[in-house]
Design an enzyme around this catalytic site. Structure first.
Site, mmCIF file in Angstrom:
data_model
loop_
_atom_site.group_PDB
_atom_site.id
_atom_site.type_symbol
_atom_site.label_atom_id
_atom_site.label_comp_id
_atom_site.label_asym_id
_atom_site.label_seq_id
_atom_site.Cartn_x
_atom_site.Cartn_y
_atom_site.Cartn_z
ATOM 1 N N LYS A 180 -10.845 -4.542 -2.942
ATOM 2 C CA LYS A 180 -11.710 -3.239 -2.882
ATOM 3 C C LYS A 180 -11.195 -1.988 -3.263
ATOM 4 O O LYS A 180 -11.680 -0.962 -3.927
ATOM 5 C CB LYS A 180 -12.012 -3.060 -1.409
ATOM 6 C CG LYS A 180 -13.124 -3.914 -0.699
ATOM 7 C CD LYS A 180 -13.534 -3.133 0.591
ATOM 8 C CE LYS A 180 -13.345 -4.331 1.541
ATOM 9 N NZ LYS A 180 -12.186 -4.046 2.525
ATOM 10 N N LYS A 212 -4.287 -9.394 -6.606
ATOM 11 C CA LYS A 212 -5.461 -9.890 -5.685
ATOM 12 C C LYS A 212 -6.629 -8.949 -6.274
ATOM 13 O O LYS A 212 -6.560 -7.829 -6.454
ATOM 14 C CB LYS A 212 -4.981 -9.560 -4.184
ATOM 15 C CG LYS A 212 -6.175 -10.112 -3.157
ATOM 16 C CD LYS A 212 -5.771 -9.598 -1.846
ATOM 17 C CE LYS A 212 -6.200 -8.386 -1.742
ATOM 18 N NZ LYS A 212 -6.710 -8.070 -0.156
ATOM 19 N N LYS A 223 0.913 -1.163 -0.206
ATOM 20 C CA LYS A 223 -0.108 -0.136 -0.088
ATOM 21 C C LYS A 223 0.886 1.234 -0.078
ATOM 22 O O LYS A 223 0.429 2.275 -0.572
ATOM 23 C CB LYS A 223 -0.936 0.017 1.189
ATOM 24 C CG LYS A 223 -2.049 -1.083 0.775
ATOM 25 C CD LYS A 223 -3.135 -0.833 1.894
ATOM 26 C CE LYS A 223 -4.102 -1.853 1.976
ATOM 27 N NZ LYS A 223 -5.142 -2.087 0.847
#
Ligand code: AQP
Length: 328
Positions: free
Chosen positions: A198, A195, A112
């Protein structure tokens, strides 16, 4: 004491089929194994910038999704993380028992933060595993159902529990991450090396997507060269991902799914996968809409917070006493 089972989902965006297959779908059955605590990890959602109204709506949606998955709310404690202040207090204590080196090795933080400017990386994102460990510890959870990406954080919680108990005695319960054999990591339909997530909507199927859109997304999913429907993650990642989706929704093994599609062409195989997904999500979406409209989630969350506060405060007091904090 009965085993405690705990899991949380962040209201950071619309839930994906990955969240559903990896965790959500399986939660209702857990009541047969122990006492279940499921929560909306809204404090965790603040670790990346999010609009307040979006966070509120996502949190309501997530409560409805949990319930639409079929939870027996008379047996499961469903609550908002921010309704239980013990999470923040436990976090303040536990941050002293996890170290910078450990936190900087967490894959999710590395992934991230790699997409962000260093000056924009909040302390909360870095310290995310401390809060997650606190969530788990507070409920004396021994079983933590998660997708593969969260396994590392539960492993870190285990290290923390060992460290803490070695120093203060047998205070914290040792948790264990539990992942599905099939479906612990659903990949993006447009890039099966990534992956389904969201916060990275490319190639996602969202649980609220129109059924026709879902069908279209699956029919245009990236496939691989060759024509055989075979599970081979290295050479056929797209087909393997679709086989995983199919097998997990039908509750069968990958081998059984492969057998069903011997001699199928990719187009017919995709149609079968789309049928299964649409069939599953049609009923789920109907329940979701009913719960949303009736606001049935409100009472459930209020009662869930009461129960969660009772349990969490007991653990917090035990920990405070162990580390030498006075409670007068
Ligand atoms: N693609 C996936 N396949 C299987 N399981 C998955 N999970 C997430 N993506 C997949 C599992 O869903 C649970 C809830 O996830 P989370 O909200 O705690 O956050 P996450 O792991 O970071 O999931 P996302 O969707 O990728 O969210 P963002 O984009 O906000 O970070 C977890 O148990 C997770 O493993």
């Amino acid at each position: 004491m009965a085993e405690r089972i705990l899991t949380g989902i962040k209201p950071t965006g619309q839930l994906t089929l990955g969240n559903y297959i990896g965790v959500l779908k399986h939660l209702p059955k857990e009541v047969d194994r122990g006492e279940c605590f499921y929560f909306i990890a809204d404090l965790h959602a603040l670790t990346l910038p999010i609009d307040p109204e979006v966070l509120r709506q996502n949190s309501i949606d997530l409560a409805c999704f949990y319930m639409a998955a079929g939870l027996d709310t008379s047996k499961v404690t469903l609550f908002l993380q921010s309704s239980v202040s013990a999470h923040a207090e436990m976090n303040a204590i536990m941050q002293n028992y996890l170290y910078m080196g450990e936190l900087s090795r967490m894959t999710q933080f590395k992934d991230k933060s790699a997409k962000m400017k260093e000056s924009a990386i909040g302390l909360g994102l870095f310290a995310y595993p401390v809060l997650m460990a606190s969530d788990i510890i507070l409920y004396d959870a021994s079983i933590v159902p998660v997708g593969e990406d969260q396994k590392q954080h539960v492993e870190l919680t285990r290290d923390l529990v060992n460290r803490f108990n070695n120093r203060y005695g047998d205070i914290l319960t040792m948790p264990k991450p539990e992942m599905r054999k099939v479906g612990a990591r659903i990949m993006s339909l447009s890039d099966p090396s990534k992956k389904m997530s969201k916060s990275d909507p490319k190639g996602d199927i969202f649980l609220k997507d129109d059924l026709a859109v879902i069908r279209k997304k699956i029919m245009s999913a990236v496939t691989d060269s060759g024509s055989e429907v075979k599970y081979d993650v290295e050479n056929k990642p797209g087909i393997s991902n679709l086989l995983t989706i199919y097998a997990s929704l039908k509750d069968i093994s990958i081998e059984e799914a492969e057998e069903e599609f011997v001699g199928y062409r990719y187009g017919d195989f995709k149609k079968a996968v789309a049928d299964v997904v649409v069939n599953e999500l049609e009923a789920f979406q109907k329940k979701y809409r009913e719960i949303l409209e009736s606001k049935a989630y409100e009472k459930v969350l209020v009662e869930g917070a009461k129960k969660a506060n009772e349990v969490a405060n007991k653990t917090l007091n035990r920990v405070k006493k162990a580390v030498g904090l006075l409670s007068l």
